[in-house]
Design a protein around this motif. Structure first.
Motif, mmCIF file in Angstrom:
data_model
loop_
_atom_site.group_PDB
_atom_site.id
_atom_site.type_symbol
_atom_site.label_atom_id
_atom_site.label_comp_id
_atom_site.label_asym_id
_atom_site.label_seq_id
_atom_site.Cartn_x
_atom_site.Cartn_y
_atom_site.Cartn_z
ATOM 1 N N VAL A 13 2.146 -21.369 -56.401
ATOM 2 C CA VAL A 13 3.292 -21.041 -57.289
ATOM 3 C C VAL A 13 4.509 -22.197 -56.808
ATOM 4 O O VAL A 13 5.340 -22.421 -57.881
ATOM 5 C CB VAL A 13 3.799 -19.746 -56.875
ATOM 6 C CG1 VAL A 13 5.159 -19.277 -57.749
ATOM 7 C CG2 VAL A 13 2.707 -18.714 -57.121
ATOM 8 N N ALA A 14 4.879 -22.566 -55.483
ATOM 9 C CA ALA A 14 5.938 -23.394 -55.007
ATOM 10 C C ALA A 14 5.664 -24.754 -56.100
ATOM 11 O O ALA A 14 6.428 -25.377 -56.345
ATOM 12 C CB ALA A 14 5.923 -23.602 -53.721
ATOM 13 N N GLY A 15 4.504 -25.181 -55.621
ATOM 14 C CA GLY A 15 4.041 -26.674 -56.466
ATOM 15 C C GLY A 15 4.552 -26.435 -57.912
ATOM 16 O O GLY A 15 5.091 -27.404 -58.502
ATOM 17 N N ALA A 16 3.890 -25.322 -58.501
ATOM 18 C CA ALA A 16 4.024 -25.068 -59.995
ATOM 19 C C ALA A 16 5.440 -25.214 -60.341
ATOM 20 O O ALA A 16 5.855 -25.791 -61.351
ATOM 21 C CB ALA A 16 3.080 -23.961 -60.526
ATOM 22 N N VAL A 17 6.429 -24.330 -59.874
ATOM 23 C CA VAL A 17 7.520 -24.017 -60.260
ATOM 24 C C VAL A 17 8.431 -25.431 -60.097
ATOM 25 O O VAL A 17 9.557 -25.704 -60.807
ATOM 26 C CB VAL A 17 8.136 -23.022 -59.441
ATOM 27 C CG1 VAL A 17 8.489 -23.278 -57.973
ATOM 28 C CG2 VAL A 17 9.366 -22.451 -60.313
ATOM 29 N N ARG A 18 8.350 -26.229 -59.139
ATOM 30 C CA ARG A 18 8.955 -27.560 -58.823
ATOM 31 C C ARG A 18 8.559 -28.605 -59.794
ATOM 32 O O ARG A 18 9.232 -29.517 -60.135
ATOM 33 C CB ARG A 18 8.912 -28.035 -57.565
ATOM 34 C CG ARG A 18 9.667 -27.183 -56.267
ATOM 35 C CD ARG A 18 9.347 -27.205 -55.055
ATOM 36 N NE ARG A 18 9.937 -26.453 -54.050
ATOM 37 C CZ ARG A 18 10.089 -25.010 -53.956
ATOM 38 N NH1 ARG A 18 9.230 -24.311 -54.873
ATOM 39 N NH2 ARG A 18 10.887 -24.541 -53.469
ATOM 40 N N LEU A 19 7.305 -28.458 -60.412
ATOM 41 C CA LEU A 19 6.903 -29.305 -61.503
ATOM 42 C C LEU A 19 7.302 -28.916 -62.885
ATOM 43 O O LEU A 19 7.614 -29.702 -63.655
ATOM 44 C CB LEU A 19 5.406 -29.410 -61.266
ATOM 45 C CG LEU A 19 4.862 -30.577 -62.332
ATOM 46 C CD1 LEU A 19 5.447 -32.002 -62.031
ATOM 47 C CD2 LEU A 19 3.078 -30.559 -62.207
ATOM 48 N N TYR A 20 7.673 -27.452 -62.923
ATOM 49 C CA TYR A 20 7.976 -27.056 -64.235
ATOM 50 C C TYR A 20 9.560 -27.223 -64.550
ATOM 51 O O TYR A 20 10.317 -26.752 -64.016
ATOM 52 C CB TYR A 20 7.739 -25.538 -64.153
ATOM 53 C CG TYR A 20 8.009 -24.597 -65.603
ATOM 54 C CD1 TYR A 20 7.199 -24.970 -66.406
ATOM 55 C CD2 TYR A 20 9.198 -24.204 -65.976
ATOM 56 C CE1 TYR A 20 7.233 -24.183 -67.747
ATOM 57 C CE2 TYR A 20 9.216 -23.455 -66.955
ATOM 58 C CZ TYR A 20 8.331 -23.504 -68.117
ATOM 59 O OH TYR A 20 8.635 -22.650 -69.190
ATOM 60 N N ALA A 21 9.597 -28.383 -65.366
ATOM 61 C CA ALA A 21 10.937 -28.716 -65.739
ATOM 62 C C ALA A 21 11.360 -27.852 -66.991
ATOM 63 O O ALA A 21 12.916 -28.124 -67.395
ATOM 64 C CB ALA A 21 11.141 -30.111 -66.195
ATOM 65 N N GLY A 22 10.706 -26.952 -67.701
ATOM 66 C CA GLY A 22 11.288 -26.223 -68.764
ATOM 67 C C GLY A 22 10.071 -26.005 -69.840
ATOM 68 O O GLY A 22 9.150 -26.295 -69.489
ATOM 69 N N PRO A 23 10.351 -25.433 -70.656
ATOM 70 C CA PRO A 23 9.225 -24.752 -71.861
ATOM 71 C C PRO A 23 8.567 -26.083 -72.072
ATOM 72 O O PRO A 23 9.140 -27.064 -72.413
ATOM 73 C CB PRO A 23 9.851 -24.129 -72.833
ATOM 74 C CG PRO A 23 11.291 -23.624 -72.085
ATOM 75 C CD PRO A 23 11.449 -24.734 -71.193
ATOM 76 N N LEU A 24 7.244 -26.080 -72.674
ATOM 77 C CA LEU A 24 6.602 -27.109 -73.089
ATOM 78 C C LEU A 24 7.110 -27.391 -74.755
ATOM 79 O O LEU A 24 7.204 -26.559 -75.685
ATOM 80 C CB LEU A 24 4.937 -26.924 -73.510
ATOM 81 C CG LEU A 24 4.479 -27.625 -74.143
ATOM 82 C CD1 LEU A 24 4.113 -29.104 -73.650
ATOM 83 C CD2 LEU A 24 2.944 -27.022 -74.409
ATOM 84 N N LEU A 25 7.704 -28.531 -74.839
ATOM 85 C CA LEU A 25 8.379 -29.013 -76.138
ATOM 86 C C LEU A 25 9.009 -27.869 -76.747
ATOM 87 O O LEU A 25 8.594 -27.541 -77.955
ATOM 88 C CB LEU A 25 7.085 -29.583 -77.099
ATOM 89 C CG LEU A 25 6.245 -30.887 -76.521
ATOM 90 C CD1 LEU A 25 5.208 -31.041 -77.512
ATOM 91 C CD2 LEU A 25 7.277 -31.841 -76.430
ATOM 92 N N PRO A 26 10.240 -27.417 -76.181
ATOM 93 C CA PRO A 26 10.965 -26.435 -76.727
ATOM 94 C C PRO A 26 11.256 -26.531 -78.252
ATOM 95 O O PRO A 26 11.406 -25.249 -78.672
ATOM 96 C CB PRO A 26 12.057 -26.297 -75.743
ATOM 97 C CG PRO A 26 12.189 -27.499 -75.117
ATOM 98 C CD PRO A 26 10.834 -28.117 -75.249
#
Length: 471
Positions: free
Chosen positions: A385-398
């Protein structure tokens, strides 16, 4: 019968054994090429290709047009103006300019040695222009050395003109006259005029090179790169000994082999190519499609901004690695009202940016692909989860309204949020909050988990209060 005319009959009849008094090899070789091309020795004239209206535009667009004055002065200065015709052709033997005394031009008109007619070997047979273009060097064809009988009263000396930028022949300069032979000075004059033109073309090329270097030299800093012209000449490189060598330049985004065997990818700068060295046998494509920032692709280290439509197409190809038809792509992007013609046009533009990594029939990616939204999904699948959330910059093509993109966007966001609430620590929750989503449950969990005095706790409480007030 002359020595040359006696030698022609065995060759024309297909006899491979040349007589003892055979003419020069350059002539007999030309006869063989001409006869193999189906040239009739009894032809009456060269063929007309360009009419008077067409040839004006052809001349204007030809690179020798701006050098005509120099050629005219050089040839008139030494040639016998009363007996010779000056002819300038393009690389295919089309006569673009023809100048000389009226009496000579009148006789030349009778055989098609005039503007708009073609004098290639395969159309007229052995002649100064066509043979010089065929062998890529100067030649003199005297009287009966011509294959066509109608040309036996003419002699000509010609030399091809090579563009130093491309290395290709772009035209030919010819001096023709109604004599059984030409003075050696006339032969030398044709060759000198061609060399003088090439020298002027070289000066122009060096001036263009200087402007290109001044504009793009800063791009060579950093990793190994080579700056080449659109014609493949190396302008700057490390090592410097590659300068002036030629490289077969691919289209933008495609790969090319450097002189030392390394692989490079071509970036189109408009007036030049920047070749970036890359590792590995397959192209590498990285997609950054998460968050509000402009989506982009990184192809073998080269960053390429993407329009929303191109980003959507790439996301679809990533989600469907086996490929999509044009109709399927249109449906995913536009629904039932989609137009496949629009998709084809966008794919064409996308290939202009990324090159051959975008394949057609079906539309798919032929490269090693790394996409940020796929990496987030992979990390979530492994429980990181830690790796995923740090890579997640926001929604996909919002900003995308594509149904397929919306499904992937919502599913990814739901999975990330669920795992965060289930086992995310305060740092993970805070990282998610930085994506800009005022999720009340996430903010409440943060406010409860962070210790008093932690500035992040105060920030979470303020955002939670503002979100409740706005609601």
């Amino acid at each position: 019968m002359t020595r040359s005319s006696k030698a022609r009959d065995p060759i024309a009849d297909g006899d491979r054994h040349a007589p003892d008094d055979a003419p020069r090899p350059v002539v007999t070789d030309s006869w063989r090429r001409s006869l193999a091309a189906g040239v009739d020795p009894g032809l009456a004239s060269a063929p007309l290709v360009f009419d008077a209206d067409t040839i004006t535009g052809v001349r204007r667009s030809h690179p020798l047009d701006r050098h005509l004055t120099m050629l005219r002065e050089a040839l008139r200065g030494m040639a016998d103006a009363s007996a010779h015709l000056m002819v300038i052709t393009d690389a295919d033997g089309h006569v673009l300019w023809s100048e000389g005394p009226r009496a000579v031009r009148r006789r030349a008109d009778g055989i098609g040695l005039a503007e708009g007619f073609r004098w290639a070997e395969e159309t007229v047979g052995t002649n100064g222009i066509g043979t010089a273009l065929s062998i890529g060097g100067p030649v003199c064809i005297q009287a009966t050395e011509h294959l066509a009988h109608v040309l036996h009263t003419w002699s000509c000396a010609a030399a091809p003109i090579t563009d130093p930028d491309t290395g290709q022949v772009i035209g030919c300069v010819d001096i023709s006259g109604t004599k059984s032979s030409l003075h050696p000075a006339v032969v030398a004059l044709a060759q000198a005029a061609a060399r003088l033109t090439e020298a002027q073309l070289t000066v122009e090329m060096h001036r263009r090179d200087e402007r290109l270097l001044a504009r793009h030299l800063h791009r060579l800093r950093g990793d190994s790169r080579v700056l080449v012209t659109t014609t493949g000449r190396v302008l700057a490189a490390d090592p410097d000994r590659w300068r002036d060598r030629r490289i077969v330049v691919p289209e933008a985004g495609r790969r090319v082999t450097l002189p030392d065997g390394r692989t490079a990818v071509a970036e189109d700068l408009g007036s030049a190519f920047l070749l970036r060295t890359v590792e590995g046998g397959r192209p590498s494509l990285k997609l950054r499609l998460l968050g509000d920032q402009q989506p982009c692709a990184v192809l073998d280290g080269r960053r390429i901004p993407l329009s929303l439509r191109h980003a959507e197409l790439l996301a679809l190809m990533v989600l469907h690695p086996r490929g999509l038809t044009c109709e399927q792509s249109s449906f995913h992007l536009y629904g039932d009202e989609g137009n496949p013609v629009t998709v084809r046009a966008e794919i064409h533009r996308l290939r202009g940016q990324l090159g051959d990594v975008v394949r057609a029939k079906p539309y798919r990616l032929d490269c090693d692909v790394e996409a940020d939204f796929l990496n987030v999904r992979r990390l979530l699948g492994s429980g990181n989860v830690a790796g995923a959330v740090r890579l997640y910059a926001g929604p996909l093509l919002p900003r995308s309204e594509s149904a397929a993109i919306k499904i992937e966007r919502d599913d990814l966001g739901t999975q990330l949020r669920r795992q965060l609430l289930h086992r995310g620590d305060p740092d993970d929750l805070w990282a998610y909050a930085q994506t800009g989503d005022d999720d009340l449950e996430i903010l409440g969990r943060l406010a409860a988990a962070l210790p008093p005095g932690d500035p992040r706790r105060v920030a979470a409480q303020l955002r939670e209060h503002r979100a409740l007030s706005d609601g």
